[in-house]
Design a protein around this motif. Sequence first.
Motif, PDB file in Angstrom:
ATOM      1  N   THR A   9       0.851  -1.170   0.000  1.00  0.00           N
ATOM      2  CA  THR A   9       0.000   0.000   0.000  1.00  0.00           C
ATOM      3  C   THR A   9       0.896   1.231   0.000  1.00  0.00           C
ATOM      4  O   THR A   9       2.122   1.115  -0.024  1.00  0.00           O
ATOM      5  N   VAL A  10       0.291   2.413  -0.002  1.00  0.00           N
ATOM      6  CA  VAL A  10       1.056   3.657   0.085  1.00  0.00           C
ATOM      7  C   VAL A  10       0.612   4.396   1.342  1.00  0.00           C
ATOM      8  O   VAL A  10      -0.577   4.685   1.509  1.00  0.00           O
ATOM      9  N   VAL A  11       1.566   4.661   2.244  1.00  0.00           N
ATOM     10  CA  VAL A  11       1.295   5.350   3.501  1.00  0.00           C
ATOM     11  C   VAL A  11       2.124   6.628   3.543  1.00  0.00           C
ATOM     12  O   VAL A  11       3.356   6.572   3.479  1.00  0.00           O
ATOM     13  N   GLU A  12       1.439   7.759   3.626  1.00  0.00           N
ATOM     14  CA  GLU A  12       2.116   9.067   3.693  1.00  0.00           C
ATOM     15  C   GLU A  12       3.155   9.223   2.583  1.00  0.00           C
ATOM     16  O   GLU A  12       4.283   9.653   2.814  1.00  0.00           O
ATOM     17  N   ARG A  14       4.733   6.934   0.903  1.00  0.00           N
ATOM     18  CA  ARG A  14       5.795   5.927   0.829  1.00  0.00           C
ATOM     19  C   ARG A  14       5.201   4.547   0.559  1.00  0.00           C
ATOM     20  O   ARG A  14       4.220   4.143   1.197  1.00  0.00           O
ATOM     21  N   LEU A  15       5.783   3.845  -0.390  1.00  0.00           N
ATOM     22  CA  LEU A  15       5.372   2.481  -0.678  1.00  0.00           C
ATOM     23  C   LEU A  15       5.687   1.612   0.539  1.00  0.00           C
ATOM     24  O   LEU A  15       6.830   1.595   1.020  1.00  0.00           O
ATOM     25  N   SER A  16       4.675   0.914   1.048  1.00  0.00           N
ATOM     26  CA  SER A  16       4.832   0.149   2.290  1.00  0.00           C
ATOM     27  C   SER A  16       4.308  -1.269   2.100  1.00  0.00           C
ATOM     28  O   SER A  16       3.502  -1.543   1.205  1.00  0.00           O
ATOM     29  N   VAL A  17       4.763  -2.159   2.967  1.00  0.00           N
ATOM     30  CA  VAL A  17       4.376  -3.562   2.888  1.00  0.00           C
ATOM     31  C   VAL A  17       3.928  -4.041   4.269  1.00  0.00           C
ATOM     32  O   VAL A  17       4.468  -3.615   5.298  1.00  0.00           O
ATOM     33  N   LEU A  18       2.936  -4.913   4.290  1.00  0.00           N
ATOM     34  CA  LEU A  18       2.455  -5.484   5.549  1.00  0.00           C
ATOM     35  C   LEU A  18       3.410  -6.590   5.992  1.00  0.00           C
ATOM     36  O   LEU A  18       3.667  -7.541   5.245  1.00  0.00           O
ATOM     37  N   ALA A  87      -0.456  -8.575  -3.472  1.00  0.00           N
ATOM     38  CA  ALA A  87      -1.744  -7.907  -3.310  1.00  0.00           C
ATOM     39  C   ALA A  87      -1.534  -6.408  -3.135  1.00  0.00           C
ATOM     40  O   ALA A  87      -0.501  -5.978  -2.608  1.00  0.00           O
ATOM     41  N   LEU A  88      -2.511  -5.633  -3.574  1.00  0.00           N
ATOM     42  CA  LEU A  88      -2.497  -4.185  -3.425  1.00  0.00           C
ATOM     43  C   LEU A  88      -3.795  -3.742  -2.780  1.00  0.00           C
ATOM     44  O   LEU A  88      -4.863  -4.281  -3.090  1.00  0.00           O
ATOM     45  N   MET A  89      -3.712  -2.739  -1.892  1.00  0.00           N
ATOM     46  CA  MET A  89      -4.899  -2.291  -1.176  1.00  0.00           C
ATOM     47  C   MET A  89      -4.703  -0.851  -0.697  1.00  0.00           C
ATOM     48  O   MET A  89      -3.587  -0.478  -0.304  1.00  0.00           O
ATOM     49  N   PRO A  90      -5.752  -0.032  -0.712  1.00  0.00           N
ATOM     50  CA  PRO A  90      -5.624   1.319  -0.151  1.00  0.00           C
ATOM     51  C   PRO A  90      -5.277   1.253   1.336  1.00  0.00           C
ATOM     52  O   PRO A  90      -5.741   0.363   2.058  1.00  0.00           O
ATOM     53  N   ALA A  91      -4.468   2.191   1.785  1.00  0.00           N
ATOM     54  CA  ALA A  91      -4.023   2.185   3.179  1.00  0.00           C
ATOM     55  C   ALA A  91      -5.193   2.262   4.149  1.00  0.00           C
ATOM     56  O   ALA A  91      -5.163   1.654   5.225  1.00  0.00           O
ATOM     57  N   THR A 150      -8.193  12.189  -6.809  1.00  0.00           N
ATOM     58  CA  THR A 150      -7.792  13.269  -7.705  1.00  0.00           C
ATOM     59  C   THR A 150      -6.591  12.828  -8.532  1.00  0.00           C
ATOM     60  O   THR A 150      -5.933  11.827  -8.213  1.00  0.00           O
ATOM     61  N   LEU A 151      -6.292  13.579  -9.571  1.00  0.00           N
ATOM     62  CA  LEU A 151      -5.091  13.289 -10.353  1.00  0.00           C
ATOM     63  C   LEU A 151      -3.839  13.472  -9.498  1.00  0.00           C
ATOM     64  O   LEU A 151      -2.830  12.797  -9.705  1.00  0.00           O
ATOM     65  N   ARG A 152      -3.907  14.379  -8.534  1.00  0.00           N
ATOM     66  CA  ARG A 152      -2.797  14.551  -7.600  1.00  0.00           C
ATOM     67  C   ARG A 152      -2.573  13.280  -6.781  1.00  0.00           C
ATOM     68  O   ARG A 152      -1.440  12.849  -6.585  1.00  0.00           O
ATOM     69  N   ASP A 153      -3.666  12.686  -6.299  1.00  0.00           N
ATOM     70  CA  ASP A 153      -3.554  11.432  -5.550  1.00  0.00           C
ATOM     71  C   ASP A 153      -2.907  10.342  -6.406  1.00  0.00           C
ATOM     72  O   ASP A 153      -2.042   9.591  -5.933  1.00  0.00           O
ATOM     73  N   LEU A 154      -3.345  10.244  -7.649  1.00  0.00           N
ATOM     74  CA  LEU A 154      -2.824   9.215  -8.545  1.00  0.00           C
ATOM     75  C   LEU A 154      -1.345   9.439  -8.834  1.00  0.00           C
ATOM     76  O   LEU A 154      -0.555   8.484  -8.858  1.00  0.00           O
ATOM     77  N   GLN A 155      -0.963  10.683  -9.009  1.00  0.00           N
ATOM     78  CA  GLN A 155       0.445  10.990  -9.246  1.00  0.00           C
ATOM     79  C   GLN A 155       1.291  10.633  -8.026  1.00  0.00           C
ATOM     80  O   GLN A 155       2.390  10.068  -8.160  1.00  0.00           O
ATOM     81  N   GLU A 156       0.809  10.929  -6.838  1.00  0.00           N
ATOM     82  CA  GLU A 156       1.556  10.615  -5.617  1.00  0.00           C
ATOM     83  C   GLU A 156       1.763   9.117  -5.457  1.00  0.00           C
ATOM     84  O   GLU A 156       2.827   8.671  -5.004  1.00  0.00           O
ATOM     85  N   VAL A 157       0.763   8.328  -5.843  1.00  0.00           N
ATOM     86  CA  VAL A 157       0.901   6.872  -5.771  1.00  0.00           C
ATOM     87  C   VAL A 157       1.962   6.400  -6.753  1.00  0.00           C
ATOM     88  O   VAL A 157       2.820   5.563  -6.415  1.00  0.00           O
ATOM     89  N   HIS A 158       1.935   6.914  -7.979  1.00  0.00           N
ATOM     90  CA  HIS A 158       2.946   6.527  -8.971  1.00  0.00           C
ATOM     91  C   HIS A 158       4.341   6.900  -8.480  1.00  0.00           C
ATOM     92  O   HIS A 158       5.289   6.111  -8.624  1.00  0.00           O
TER      93      HIS A 158
END
Length: 208
Positions: A9-12, A14-18, A87-91, A150-158
């Motif tokens: 997922t993405v937390v703040e 940063r790409l993160s893993v459980l 797997a991928l999931m929203p934080a 938003t497109l901003r959210d999508l860009q931050e994830v990328h």
Amino acid sequence: MTVDLVLMTVVEGRLSVLVQRRAHPPFAGSLALPGSFVGPGETLEQAARRVLMEKASMAEGWLEQLYTFGDPDRDPRMRVVSVAYFALMPAACLADAVAKREDLLLAPVAGLQAPLAFDHAAIIELAIERLRGKLDYAPVALALLPELFTLRDLQEVHEAIIGKAVNKPAFRRRLLDTGWIEGTGQREAQTAFRPAEFYRRAMPDSSL
């Protein structure tokens, strides 16, 4: 035969893993990917989704088989072959599950400095490589976002996935041209800047 789950997922930003702190040998006290032996009568995907439910309290979600790891020395107990699932999931979907378990945490992949149990560091590295490789031809990043974004959210994830900034105009043009997302006409509220439009997936998650 076991399954190991790489849940990202993405937390703040940063790409993160459980990961889970192991309570029993081998590697007691070390961090490891959530996993399980495959039960009698279970398929591999059923076992992976059971782990997803037990650890993340989610029965559904984007999931794909990553790779089979079969080094004879990967488990000091005995010969164990593991099929890793990605797997991928929203934080936000993971917050409650992590808060309820003291042994679970979402760790930034760039900050996993302590040695992980078994060969789990190599499994995570391969999962990151797979995720980055799919960005250009599949809408995998959408699995890390809520229903409206938003497109901003999508860009931050990328940017979190690839680990560097992207050119904003070029990125937005390319994503809009893919047809993966569509505008809703709804806009952000209570923002100090010009309210951005909310977008949503233009296709079901199964298309990932």
